[in-house]
Design a protein around this motif. Structure first.
Motif, short mmCIF file in Angstrom:
data_model
loop_
_atom_site.label_atom_id
_atom_site.label_comp_id
_atom_site.label_asym_id
_atom_site.label_seq_id
_atom_site.Cartn_x
_atom_site.Cartn_y
_atom_site.Cartn_z
N ASN A 1 0.81 -1.23 0.00
CA ASN A 1 0.00 0.00 0.00
C ASN A 1 0.84 1.27 0.00
O ASN A 1 0.41 2.29 0.53
N SER B 1 1.96 4.42 -1.63
CA SER B 1 1.47 5.26 -2.73
C SER B 1 2.57 6.18 -3.25
O SER B 1 3.32 6.76 -2.47
N ASP C 1 -9.33 -2.04 -5.01
CA ASP C 1 -8.45 -1.35 -4.06
C ASP C 1 -8.49 -2.00 -2.69
O ASP C 1 -7.45 -2.13 -2.02
N VAL D 1 1.25 1.79 -5.24
CA VAL D 1 0.00 2.28 -5.81
C VAL D 1 0.30 3.61 -6.49
O VAL D 1 0.61 4.61 -5.83
N HIS E 1 -2.22 -0.47 -9.39
CA HIS E 1 -1.50 -1.27 -8.39
C HIS E 1 -0.34 -1.98 -9.10
O HIS E 1 -0.55 -2.79 -10.01
#
Length: 214
Positions: free
Chosen positions: A8, A10, A55, A167, A203
């Motif tokens: 996760n 980003s 997600d 991400v 992703h």
């Protein structure tokens, strides 16, 4: 054998994991929460109102099979937190890690035992040294590498990351802390998969290839 996993994390289209300047009021600098809007809309983040789509499936993997976490100093607190003896992290009395959590800093302090099974330990150590300590604590489970971008980049450079979930958020930050610097040809040692989400993010999953004998 324990794996080192990133979940996760980003980044912007131009590869920044945080903007600038970072501070107590703006933990992600000028990026604000734009890098994390996708996660905040998931059931993983908010079981009451969050969605259960692509997600959420990726986000949920963050918490499975983890026995310890390693994070950089800038994830634990804003610049200068080492000068505040009362600083206990961003997350309140019950942080979301629930494992031994190792904070990399050049200014170690005594460990902090929090609610919910999280204990913060502060290490002045190289990536390999920190990983050895975290792996022992994790037992048969995996070690999660929590960030930020500088810490993840150092572990990638040292060849210590087995699974990297990024991400890519469709924004351009232009400045901040960038992940990719110095990681030329990373794709030579990782299998790369990309899954587009209706939310607009992509992703990216990088899985380190098994070593082959000559």
């Amino acid at each position: 054998m324990s794996l080192v996993r990133v979940h996760n994390f980003s980044i912007s289209l131009d590869g920044f994991g945080a903007g600038e300047p970072q501070s107590l009021e703006t933990p992600f600098g000028h990026a604000g929460q734009r890098l994390h809007g996708w996660m905040m809309a998931t059931r993983f983040w908010d079981p009451t109102t969050g969605g259960a789509g692509v997600d959420d499936v990726f986000a949920e993997r963050h918490s499975i099979g983890i026995g310890a976490e390693i994070m950089g100093a800038n994830k634990f607190g804003p610049p200068g937190w080492q000068d505040d003896a009362d600083w206990r992290g961003w997350w309140g009395p019950n942080p979301p890690f629930h494992t031994p959590t190792y904070v990399l800093t050049h200014r170690p302090r005594p460990s902090l035992e929090m609610e919910g099974g999280t204990t913060f330990h502060f290490l002045d150590a190289s990536p390999a040294e920190a990983l050895a300590v975290a792996t022992e604590a994790a037992g048969d489970l995996d070690v999660r590498l929590g960030g930020g971008a500088t810490t993840i980049r150092e572990f990638l450079t040292a060849g210590l990351v087995d699974h990297l979930h990024l991400v890519q958020v469709p924004i351009v930050l232009g400045r901040g802390t960038r992940l990719w610097d110095g990681l030329e040809a990373l794709e030579d040692t990782y299998d790369v998969e990309a899954v587009s989400s209706p939310s607009g993010v992509v992703h990216l999953t990088l899985t380190r290839r098994a070593a082959t004998s000559a």
